[in-house]
Design a protein around this motif. Structure first.
Motif, PDB file in Angstrom:
ATOM      1  N   SER A  63      -7.952  50.363  17.721  1.00 50.52           N
ATOM      2  CA  SER A  63      -7.966  49.230  16.803  1.00 50.52           C
ATOM      3  C   SER A  63      -7.777  47.890  17.162  1.00 50.52           C
ATOM      4  CB  SER A  63      -7.021  49.775  15.596  1.00 50.52           C
ATOM      5  OG  SER A  63      -7.310  51.112  15.246  1.00 50.52           O
ATOM      6  N   PHE A  64      -6.948  47.714  18.472  1.00 53.20           N
ATOM      7  CA  PHE A  64      -6.615  46.455  18.833  1.00 53.20           C
ATOM      8  C   PHE A  64      -7.176  46.079  20.201  1.00 53.20           C
ATOM      9  CE2 PHE A  64      -3.397  45.596  15.782  1.00 53.20           C
ATOM     10  CZ  PHE A  64      -3.005  46.711  15.132  1.00 53.20           C
ATOM     11  N   GLN A  65      -7.935  46.970  20.657  1.00 51.41           N
ATOM     12  CA  GLN A  65      -8.549  46.776  22.024  1.00 51.41           C
ATOM     13  C   GLN A  65      -9.661  45.298  21.789  1.00 51.41           C
ATOM     14  OE1 GLN A  65      -8.568  49.014  25.169  1.00 51.41           O
ATOM     15  NE2 GLN A  65      -9.258  47.417  26.077  1.00 51.41           N
ATOM     16  N   GLY A  66      -9.413  44.567  22.619  1.00 52.50           N
ATOM     17  CA  GLY A  66     -10.633  43.464  22.582  1.00 52.50           C
ATOM     18  C   GLY A  66      -9.972  42.621  21.705  1.00 52.50           C
ATOM     19  N   GLN A  67      -8.955  42.694  20.631  1.00 50.94           N
ATOM     20  CA  GLN A  67      -8.449  41.903  19.838  1.00 50.94           C
ATOM     21  C   GLN A  67      -7.260  41.165  20.212  1.00 50.94           C
ATOM     22  OE1 GLN A  67     -10.737  41.805  17.189  1.00 50.94           O
ATOM     23  NE2 GLN A  67     -11.624  43.037  18.258  1.00 50.94           N
ATOM     24  N   VAL A  68      -6.416  41.879  21.225  1.00 53.52           N
ATOM     25  CA  VAL A  68      -5.258  41.084  21.699  1.00 53.52           C
ATOM     26  C   VAL A  68      -5.233  41.442  23.172  1.00 53.52           C
ATOM     27  CG1 VAL A  68      -4.012  41.315  19.552  1.00 53.52           C
ATOM     28  CG2 VAL A  68      -3.771  43.158  21.152  1.00 53.52           C
ATOM     29  N   THR A  69      -4.284  40.902  23.824  1.00 50.93           N
ATOM     30  CA  THR A  69      -4.201  41.111  25.355  1.00 50.93           C
ATOM     31  C   THR A  69      -2.477  41.018  25.137  1.00 50.93           C
ATOM     32  OG1 THR A  69      -6.336  39.626  26.015  1.00 50.93           O
ATOM     33  CG2 THR A  69      -4.285  40.269  27.610  1.00 50.93           C
ATOM     34  N   ILE A  70      -2.311  42.240  26.114  1.00 50.31           N
ATOM     35  CA  ILE A  70      -0.857  42.443  26.479  1.00 50.31           C
ATOM     36  C   ILE A  70      -0.594  42.302  27.773  1.00 50.31           C
ATOM     37  CG2 ILE A  70       0.928  44.124  26.708  1.00 50.31           C
ATOM     38  CD1 ILE A  70      -0.232  45.625  24.116  1.00 50.31           C
ATOM     39  N   SER A  71       0.369  41.594  28.205  1.00 45.09           N
ATOM     40  CA  SER A  71       0.689  41.237  29.682  1.00 45.09           C
ATOM     41  C   SER A  71       2.094  41.098  30.029  1.00 45.09           C
ATOM     42  CB  SER A  71       0.026  39.785  30.101  1.00 45.09           C
ATOM     43  OG  SER A  71       0.676  38.939  29.292  1.00 45.09           O
ATOM     44  N   ALA A  72       2.482  41.106  30.986  1.00 41.96           N
ATOM     45  CA  ALA A  72       3.962  40.870  31.612  1.00 41.96           C
ATOM     46  C   ALA A  72       4.057  40.247  32.732  1.00 41.96           C
ATOM     47  CB  ALA A  72       4.837  42.226  31.629  1.00 41.96           C
ATOM     48  N   ASP A  73       5.394  39.471  32.822  1.00 43.52           N
ATOM     49  CA  ASP A  73       5.756  38.643  34.087  1.00 43.52           C
ATOM     50  C   ASP A  73       7.110  39.277  34.403  1.00 43.52           C
ATOM     51  OD1 ASP A  73       6.390  36.843  36.247  1.00 43.52           O
ATOM     52  OD2 ASP A  73       5.874  35.058  34.903  1.00 43.52           O
ATOM     53  N   LYS A  74       6.942  40.226  35.502  1.00 42.13           N
ATOM     54  CA  LYS A  74       8.243  40.870  35.836  1.00 42.13           C
ATOM     55  C   LYS A  74       9.239  39.925  36.426  1.00 42.13           C
ATOM     56  CE  LYS A  74       6.027  42.796  39.928  1.00 42.13           C
ATOM     57  NZ  LYS A  74       5.602  44.175  40.472  1.00 42.13           N
ATOM     58  N   SER A  75       8.641  39.037  37.103  1.00 49.68           N
ATOM     59  CA  SER A  75       9.791  37.890  37.842  1.00 49.68           C
ATOM     60  C   SER A  75      10.696  37.180  36.606  1.00 49.68           C
ATOM     61  CB  SER A  75       8.874  36.736  38.340  1.00 49.68           C
ATOM     62  OG  SER A  75       8.255  35.917  37.515  1.00 49.68           O
ATOM     63  N   ILE A  76      10.336  37.379  35.346  1.00 44.54           N
ATOM     64  CA  ILE A  76      10.995  36.586  34.404  1.00 44.54           C
ATOM     65  C   ILE A  76      11.330  37.697  33.223  1.00 44.54           C
ATOM     66  CG2 ILE A  76      10.850  34.172  34.574  1.00 44.54           C
ATOM     67  CD1 ILE A  76       8.692  34.217  32.470  1.00 44.54           C
ATOM     68  N   SER A  77      11.080  39.013  33.488  1.00 46.49           N
ATOM     69  CA  SER A  77      11.612  40.300  32.572  1.00 46.49           C
ATOM     70  C   SER A  77      10.914  39.732  31.065  1.00 46.49           C
ATOM     71  CB  SER A  77      12.864  40.401  32.699  1.00 46.49           C
ATOM     72  OG  SER A  77      13.531  40.717  33.574  1.00 46.49           O
ATOM     73  N   THR A  78       9.613  39.305  31.321  1.00 49.79           N
ATOM     74  CA  THR A  78       9.096  38.994  29.782  1.00 49.79           C
ATOM     75  C   THR A  78       7.854  39.593  29.649  1.00 49.79           C
ATOM     76  OG1 THR A  78      10.295  36.745  29.952  1.00 49.79           O
ATOM     77  CG2 THR A  78       8.393  37.121  28.448  1.00 49.79           C
ATOM     78  N   ALA A  79       7.237  40.139  28.312  1.00 48.89           N
ATOM     79  CA  ALA A  79       6.210  40.568  28.096  1.00 48.89           C
ATOM     80  C   ALA A  79       5.468  39.758  27.092  1.00 48.89           C
ATOM     81  CB  ALA A  79       6.125  42.177  27.449  1.00 48.89           C
ATOM     82  N   TYR A  80       4.299  40.011  26.986  1.00 52.31           N
ATOM     83  CA  TYR A  80       3.527  38.773  26.049  1.00 52.31           C
ATOM     84  C   TYR A  80       2.431  39.753  25.367  1.00 52.31           C
ATOM     85  CZ  TYR A  80       5.420  35.361  29.167  1.00 52.31           C
ATOM     86  OH  TYR A  80       6.213  34.714  30.024  1.00 52.31           O
ATOM     87  N   LEU A  81       2.277  39.118  24.121  1.00 52.90           N
ATOM     88  CA  LEU A  81       1.233  39.422  23.169  1.00 52.90           C
ATOM     89  C   LEU A  81       0.385  38.052  22.839  1.00 52.90           C
ATOM     90  CD1 LEU A  81       0.002  41.660  21.524  1.00 52.90           C
ATOM     91  CD2 LEU A  81       1.315  41.210  19.557  1.00 52.90           C
ATOM     92  N   GLN A  82      -0.989  38.226  23.018  1.00 56.52           N
ATOM     93  CA  GLN A  82      -1.679  37.092  23.094  1.00 56.52           C
ATOM     94  C   GLN A  82      -3.177  37.392  22.257  1.00 56.52           C
ATOM     95  OE1 GLN A  82      -3.114  35.892  27.106  1.00 56.52           O
ATOM     96  NE2 GLN A  82      -4.168  33.910  26.396  1.00 56.52           N
ATOM     97  N   PHE A  83      -3.204  36.202  21.386  1.00 53.99           N
ATOM     98  CA  PHE A  83      -4.382  36.174  20.715  1.00 53.99           C
ATOM     99  C   PHE A  83      -5.428  35.299  20.983  1.00 53.99           C
ATOM    100  CE2 PHE A  83      -2.531  38.880  17.173  1.00 53.99           C
ATOM    101  CZ  PHE A  83      -0.975  38.872  17.529  1.00 53.99           C
ATOM    102  N   SER A  84      -6.716  35.320  21.298  1.00 56.89           N
ATOM    103  CA  SER A  84      -7.474  34.304  21.678  1.00 56.89           C
ATOM    104  C   SER A  84      -8.246  33.734  20.534  1.00 56.89           C
ATOM    105  CB  SER A  84      -8.730  35.011  22.396  1.00 56.89           C
ATOM    106  OG  SER A  84      -9.386  35.826  21.673  1.00 56.89           O
ATOM    107  N   SER A  85      -8.346  34.326  19.340  1.00 53.62           N
ATOM    108  CA  SER A  85      -9.070  33.559  18.048  1.00 53.62           C
ATOM    109  C   SER A  85      -8.224  34.175  16.888  1.00 53.62           C
ATOM    110  CB  SER A  85     -10.288  33.536  18.099  1.00 53.62           C
ATOM    111  OG  SER A  85     -11.083  32.653  17.130  1.00 53.62           O
ATOM    112  N   LEU A  86      -7.398  33.559  16.373  1.00 49.71           N
ATOM    113  CA  LEU A  86      -6.441  34.226  14.918  1.00 49.71           C
ATOM    114  C   LEU A  86      -7.239  34.303  13.894  1.00 49.71           C
ATOM    115  CD1 LEU A  86      -3.147  32.621  15.825  1.00 49.71           C
ATOM    116  CD2 LEU A  86      -3.400  34.915  15.814  1.00 49.71           C
TER     117      LEU A  86
END
Lengths: 119, 107
Positions: A63-86
């Motif tokens: 349902s969310f594939q292609g609609q959002v991008t999940i990523s993480a930066d382990k160097s700063i212990s942070t995960a992200y949720l990204q929207f390209s066109s809200l």
């Protein structure tokens, strides 16, 4: 103490991009999956996707594939949720949550980030 | 995708009564089911995992049962703070999914 601290509320216009964050502390960030859950106003919980910060293995709900991008930066212990066109339909509370060791259940949750998309 | 159907949608009970909430899966999830509680304005809280195991710090009045496709969450004697929305979630297959929720309200 395990904590997940999310970025603050956002008000955006349709078509804009957005990246919200979730910073983990009090545990080994690279050893637990972090997931994202959507809750639209007055509605239930929707499982969006999950990432393992140790190797960036990521799984999405169809349902969310292609609609959002999940990523993480382990160097700063942070995960992200990204929207390209809200879109207006992206208006919701978004929670990040850590999975309990050995399972995919969420045992620690962030406080939520409210995203409002309106022209 | 496994669909979880919770019933009833709303349950009206009084403090001290016993509550039984149901979660039915569209196919077997073995015992890979959890229950969460969510109060207004708060993030969900994990109550039960793998069908019958209480999470850390969860009172003994909460219990879970079931396997395969039919599961129950029982609250033996309702406390005022138990009135909330309850969700089930499966981890048997991808994508993980939640039920639509049961609202437990004060009668």
């Amino acid at each position: 103490e395990v904590q997940l601290v999310q970025s603050g509320a956002e008000v955006k216009k349709p078509g804009e991009s957005l990246k919200i964050s979730c910073k983990g502390s009090g545990y080994s960030f690279t050893s637990y999956w972090i997931g994202w859950v959507r809750q639209m106003p007055g509605k239930g919980l929707e499982w969006m996707g999950i990432i393992y910060p140790g190797d960036s293995d990521t799984r999405y709900s169809p349902s969310f594939q292609g609609q959002v991008t999940i990523s993480a930066d382990k160097s700063i212990s942070t995960a992200y949720l990204q929207f390209s066109s809200l879109k207006a339909s992206d208006t919701a509370m978004y929670y990040c949550a850590r999975t309990m060791s050995g399972t995919y259940y969420f045992d620690y949750w962030g406080q939520g980030t409210l995203v409002t998309v309106s022209s | 995708e496994i669909v979880l159907t919770q019933s009833p949608a709303t349950l009206s009970l009084s403090p001290g009564e016993r509550a039984t909430l149901s979660c039915r899966a569209s196919q077997s999830v073995s015992s890979y089911l959890a229950w969460y509680q969510q109060k207004p304005g708060q993030a969900p809280r994990l109550l039960i995992y793998d069908a019958s195991n209480r999470a850390t710090g969860i009172p003994a009045r909460f219990s879970g049962s079931g396997s395969g496709a039919d599961f129950s969450l029982t609250i033996s004697s309702l406390e005022p703070e138990d009135f909330a929305v309850y969700y089930c979630q499966q981890r048997s297959s991808w994508p993980r999914t939640f039920g639509q929720g049961t609202k437990l309200e004060i009668k």
